[in-house]
Write a protein that holds these residues in place. Structure first.
Motif, short mmCIF file in Angstrom:
data_model
loop_
_atom_site.label_atom_id
_atom_site.label_comp_id
_atom_site.label_asym_id
_atom_site.label_seq_id
_atom_site.Cartn_x
_atom_site.Cartn_y
_atom_site.Cartn_z
N PHE A 48 0.86 -1.18 0.00
CA PHE A 48 0.00 0.00 0.00
C PHE A 48 0.90 1.24 0.00
N SER A 49 0.41 2.31 -0.63
CA SER A 49 1.26 3.50 -0.72
C SER A 49 0.46 4.79 -0.72
N SER A 50 1.06 5.80 -0.17
CA SER A 50 0.63 7.18 -0.40
C SER A 50 0.72 7.44 -1.90
N ARG A 51 -0.04 8.40 -2.39
CA ARG A 51 0.01 8.73 -3.81
C ARG A 51 1.05 9.79 -4.14
N GLU A 52 1.78 10.26 -3.13
CA GLU A 52 2.84 11.22 -3.41
C GLU A 52 3.95 10.53 -4.20
N THR A 68 4.35 -8.06 -7.28
CA THR A 68 3.00 -7.74 -6.87
C THR A 68 2.63 -6.35 -7.37
N LEU A 69 1.46 -5.86 -7.00
CA LEU A 69 0.99 -4.55 -7.43
C LEU A 69 0.98 -3.58 -6.26
N VAL A 70 0.86 -2.30 -6.59
CA VAL A 70 0.77 -1.26 -5.57
C VAL A 70 -0.67 -0.77 -5.48
N LEU A 71 -1.19 -0.71 -4.27
CA LEU A 71 -2.50 -0.14 -4.01
C LEU A 71 -2.28 1.23 -3.36
N SER A 72 -2.68 2.30 -4.04
CA SER A 72 -2.38 3.64 -3.54
C SER A 72 -3.64 4.32 -3.02
N ASP A 73 -3.43 5.23 -2.07
CA ASP A 73 -4.54 5.95 -1.45
C ASP A 73 -4.02 7.31 -1.02
N HIS A 74 -4.67 8.39 -1.44
CA HIS A 74 -4.21 9.72 -1.07
C HIS A 74 -4.32 9.96 0.43
N LEU A 75 -5.17 9.18 1.11
CA LEU A 75 -5.32 9.33 2.57
C LEU A 75 -4.10 8.83 3.33
N CYS A 140 4.03 2.10 2.28
CA CYS A 140 5.07 3.03 1.87
C CYS A 140 4.56 4.46 2.06
N GLY A 141 5.26 5.21 2.90
CA GLY A 141 4.74 6.52 3.22
C GLY A 141 5.79 7.51 3.66
N HIS A 142 5.47 8.23 4.73
CA HIS A 142 6.20 9.43 5.09
C HIS A 142 6.52 9.49 6.59
N GLY A 143 7.48 10.35 6.91
CA GLY A 143 7.98 10.40 8.28
C GLY A 143 6.99 10.90 9.32
#
Length: 202
Positions: A48-52, A68-75, A140-143
Protein backbone atom coordinates in the motif's frame (compact mmCIF):
# COMPACT_ATOMS: atom_id res chain seq x y z
CA UNK A 1 -1.54 -9.17 11.44
CA UNK A 2 2.13 -8.36 10.90
CA UNK A 3 2.84 -5.27 8.86
CA UNK A 4 5.74 -3.03 7.92
CA UNK A 5 5.72 0.73 7.49
CA UNK A 6 8.52 2.12 5.28
CA UNK A 7 9.29 5.78 4.61
CA UNK A 8 10.68 7.06 1.36
CA UNK A 9 14.43 7.80 1.41
CA UNK A 10 16.14 10.97 0.11
CA UNK A 11 14.37 13.16 -2.45
CA UNK A 12 15.12 15.92 -4.94
CA UNK A 13 14.16 19.08 -3.04
CA UNK A 14 12.89 21.80 -5.38
CA UNK A 15 11.15 24.93 -4.09
CA UNK A 16 9.51 25.34 -7.52
CA UNK A 17 7.83 21.93 -7.41
CA UNK A 18 4.93 21.07 -5.05
CA UNK A 19 6.28 18.86 -2.26
CA UNK A 20 3.90 15.95 -3.04
CA UNK A 21 5.50 15.77 -6.51
CA UNK A 22 9.08 15.52 -5.30
CA UNK A 23 10.84 12.39 -6.56
CA UNK A 24 13.57 10.22 -5.09
CA UNK A 25 17.07 11.47 -5.76
CA UNK A 26 19.79 9.06 -7.00
CA UNK A 27 20.88 8.20 -3.44
CA UNK A 28 17.31 7.61 -2.32
CA UNK A 29 16.55 5.40 -5.31
CA UNK A 30 19.74 3.40 -4.77
CA UNK A 31 18.81 2.81 -1.13
CA UNK A 32 15.29 1.72 -2.09
CA UNK A 33 16.61 -0.68 -4.73
CA UNK A 34 19.12 -2.16 -2.30
CA UNK A 35 16.36 -2.63 0.28
CA UNK A 36 14.20 -4.41 -2.29
CA UNK A 37 17.11 -6.62 -3.36
CA UNK A 38 17.59 -7.85 0.21
CA UNK A 39 14.22 -9.61 0.11
CA UNK A 40 12.73 -7.99 3.20
CA UNK A 41 9.41 -7.74 1.35
CA UNK A 42 8.33 -11.28 0.41
CA UNK A 43 6.97 -12.28 -2.98
CA UNK A 44 3.21 -11.77 -3.03
CA UNK A 45 3.09 -9.18 -0.27
CA UNK A 46 0.34 -6.56 -0.44
CA UNK A 47 1.92 -3.15 -0.87
CA UNK A 48 0.00 0.00 0.00
CA UNK A 49 1.26 3.50 -0.72
CA UNK A 50 0.63 7.18 -0.40
CA UNK A 51 0.01 8.73 -3.81
CA UNK A 52 2.84 11.22 -3.41
CA UNK A 53 5.51 10.68 -6.06
CA UNK A 54 8.37 9.78 -3.70
CA UNK A 55 6.30 7.18 -1.84
CA UNK A 56 4.94 5.70 -5.08
CA UNK A 57 8.46 5.36 -6.47
CA UNK A 58 9.51 3.44 -3.36
CA UNK A 59 6.40 1.27 -3.54
CA UNK A 60 6.91 0.44 -7.21
CA UNK A 61 10.52 -0.60 -6.57
CA UNK A 62 9.37 -2.94 -3.79
CA UNK A 63 6.44 -4.23 -5.84
CA UNK A 64 8.67 -5.12 -8.78
CA UNK A 65 10.89 -7.19 -6.49
CA UNK A 66 7.92 -8.79 -4.74
CA UNK A 67 6.11 -9.50 -8.03
CA UNK A 68 3.00 -7.74 -6.87
CA UNK A 69 0.99 -4.55 -7.43
CA UNK A 70 0.77 -1.26 -5.57
CA UNK A 71 -2.50 -0.14 -4.01
CA UNK A 72 -2.38 3.64 -3.54
CA UNK A 73 -4.54 5.95 -1.45
CA UNK A 74 -4.21 9.72 -1.07
CA UNK A 75 -5.32 9.33 2.57
CA UNK A 76 -1.92 7.76 3.27
CA UNK A 77 -0.23 11.00 2.27
CA UNK A 78 1.97 13.16 4.49
CA UNK A 79 0.47 15.75 6.81
CA UNK A 80 -0.98 18.56 4.73
CA UNK A 81 1.52 21.44 4.76
CA UNK A 82 0.23 23.22 1.65
CA UNK A 83 -0.73 26.34 3.66
CA UNK A 84 2.93 27.30 3.95
CA UNK A 85 4.30 25.58 0.87
CA UNK A 86 8.03 24.87 0.71
CA UNK A 87 10.01 25.90 3.77
CA UNK A 88 13.82 25.95 3.88
CA UNK A 89 15.26 23.31 6.23
CA UNK A 90 15.77 25.56 9.28
CA UNK A 91 12.21 26.91 9.12
CA UNK A 92 10.80 23.49 8.36
CA UNK A 93 12.45 21.94 11.42
CA UNK A 94 11.01 24.67 13.67
CA UNK A 95 7.56 24.16 12.15
CA UNK A 96 7.80 20.39 12.57
CA UNK A 97 8.74 20.85 16.22
CA UNK A 98 5.57 22.90 16.72
CA UNK A 99 3.48 20.37 14.79
CA UNK A 100 4.45 17.59 17.20
CA UNK A 101 4.56 19.73 20.35
CA UNK A 102 1.03 21.11 19.91
CA UNK A 103 -0.93 18.32 18.19
CA UNK A 104 -4.33 19.94 18.74
CA UNK A 105 -3.31 23.26 17.15
CA UNK A 106 -2.80 24.01 13.46
CA UNK A 107 0.67 25.40 12.81
CA UNK A 108 0.18 28.24 10.30
CA UNK A 109 -2.59 26.34 8.54
CA UNK A 110 -0.96 22.89 8.56
CA UNK A 111 -3.18 19.88 9.13
CA UNK A 112 -3.31 19.29 12.89
CA UNK A 113 -1.31 16.33 14.17
CA UNK A 114 -4.37 14.80 15.85
CA UNK A 115 -6.28 14.95 12.56
CA UNK A 116 -3.39 13.50 10.55
CA UNK A 117 -3.06 10.73 13.12
CA UNK A 118 -6.75 9.84 12.98
CA UNK A 119 -6.56 9.80 9.18
CA UNK A 120 -3.53 7.51 8.88
CA UNK A 121 -4.70 5.12 11.61
CA UNK A 122 -8.14 4.75 10.02
CA UNK A 123 -6.67 4.33 6.52
CA UNK A 124 -4.17 1.66 7.63
CA UNK A 125 -6.90 -0.15 9.55
CA UNK A 126 -9.13 -0.17 6.47
CA UNK A 127 -6.29 -1.39 4.28
CA UNK A 128 -5.39 -4.22 6.64
CA UNK A 129 -8.99 -5.38 6.66
CA UNK A 130 -8.54 -6.26 2.97
CA UNK A 131 -5.38 -8.33 3.49
CA UNK A 132 -5.84 -12.13 3.49
CA UNK A 133 -4.65 -14.01 6.54
CA UNK A 134 -0.89 -14.70 6.56
CA UNK A 135 -0.25 -12.28 3.68
CA UNK A 136 2.49 -9.73 4.45
CA UNK A 137 1.38 -6.08 4.35
CA UNK A 138 3.76 -3.23 3.59
CA UNK A 139 2.95 0.49 3.73
CA UNK A 140 5.07 3.03 1.87
CA UNK A 141 4.74 6.52 3.22
CA UNK A 142 6.20 9.43 5.09
CA UNK A 143 7.98 10.40 8.28
CA UNK A 144 5.39 12.55 10.04
CA UNK A 145 2.28 10.42 9.51
CA UNK A 146 4.37 7.31 10.03
CA UNK A 147 5.43 8.66 13.40
CA UNK A 148 1.82 9.50 14.28
CA UNK A 149 0.80 5.94 13.36
CA UNK A 150 3.65 4.53 15.44
CA UNK A 151 2.64 6.64 18.45
CA UNK A 152 -0.91 5.32 18.24
CA UNK A 153 0.19 1.70 17.95
CA UNK A 154 2.65 2.01 20.83
CA UNK A 155 0.22 3.93 23.02
CA UNK A 156 2.63 6.85 23.26
CA UNK A 157 1.87 10.58 23.24
CA UNK A 158 2.53 12.47 20.02
CA UNK A 159 6.07 13.84 20.32
CA UNK A 160 8.96 14.84 18.05
CA UNK A 161 11.17 12.45 20.02
CA UNK A 162 9.24 9.62 18.32
CA UNK A 163 10.15 10.89 14.83
CA UNK A 164 12.18 8.74 12.44
CA UNK A 165 15.02 11.27 12.43
CA UNK A 166 15.54 10.62 16.14
CA UNK A 167 15.88 6.85 15.74
CA UNK A 168 16.84 5.90 12.20
CA UNK A 169 18.53 7.36 9.14
CA UNK A 170 18.46 11.17 8.97
CA UNK A 171 17.61 11.03 5.28
CA UNK A 172 14.47 8.95 5.68
CA UNK A 173 14.25 5.43 4.35
CA UNK A 174 13.35 3.95 7.73
CA UNK A 175 10.82 1.37 8.80
CA UNK A 176 8.99 0.03 11.82
CA UNK A 177 7.18 -3.27 12.27
CA UNK A 178 3.78 -3.53 13.89
CA UNK A 179 0.51 -5.34 14.47
CA UNK A 180 -2.56 -3.11 14.53
CA UNK A 181 -4.93 -5.59 16.15
CA UNK A 182 -3.96 -6.09 18.87
CA UNK A 183 -1.88 -2.92 18.82
CA UNK A 184 1.78 -3.90 19.13
CA UNK A 185 4.96 -2.18 18.01
CA UNK A 186 7.36 -5.00 17.18
CA UNK A 187 10.27 -2.85 16.05
CA UNK A 188 10.81 0.90 16.40
CA UNK A 189 12.20 3.06 13.58
CA UNK A 190 15.30 1.56 12.03
CA UNK A 191 17.15 2.34 8.81
CA UNK A 192 16.00 0.12 5.95
CA UNK A 193 19.58 -1.13 5.59
CA UNK A 194 19.43 -2.57 9.11
CA UNK A 195 16.00 -4.23 9.01
CA UNK A 196 16.50 -7.99 8.98
CA UNK A 197 15.12 -10.06 6.10
CA UNK A 198 12.85 -12.91 7.14
CA UNK A 199 10.91 -10.90 9.70
CA UNK A 200 7.56 -11.80 8.16
CA UNK A 201 8.29 -15.53 8.36
CA UNK A 202 9.98 -15.54 11.77
Amino acid sequence: MRALYVTHPQVVMDANVPVPLWALNPQGRARAEAFAARGVVPVGAMIFSSRETKAMELAEILATSAQTLVLSDHLMGENDRSATGFLPPSLFEAAADSFFAKPEISMNGWERAIDAQARIVDTVRTALASVPHDTPAVFCGHGAVGTLLKCHIAGRPIARSEDQSRHGHKGGGNCFAFDLAPAKLSRDWIAMEDFAPGWFSA
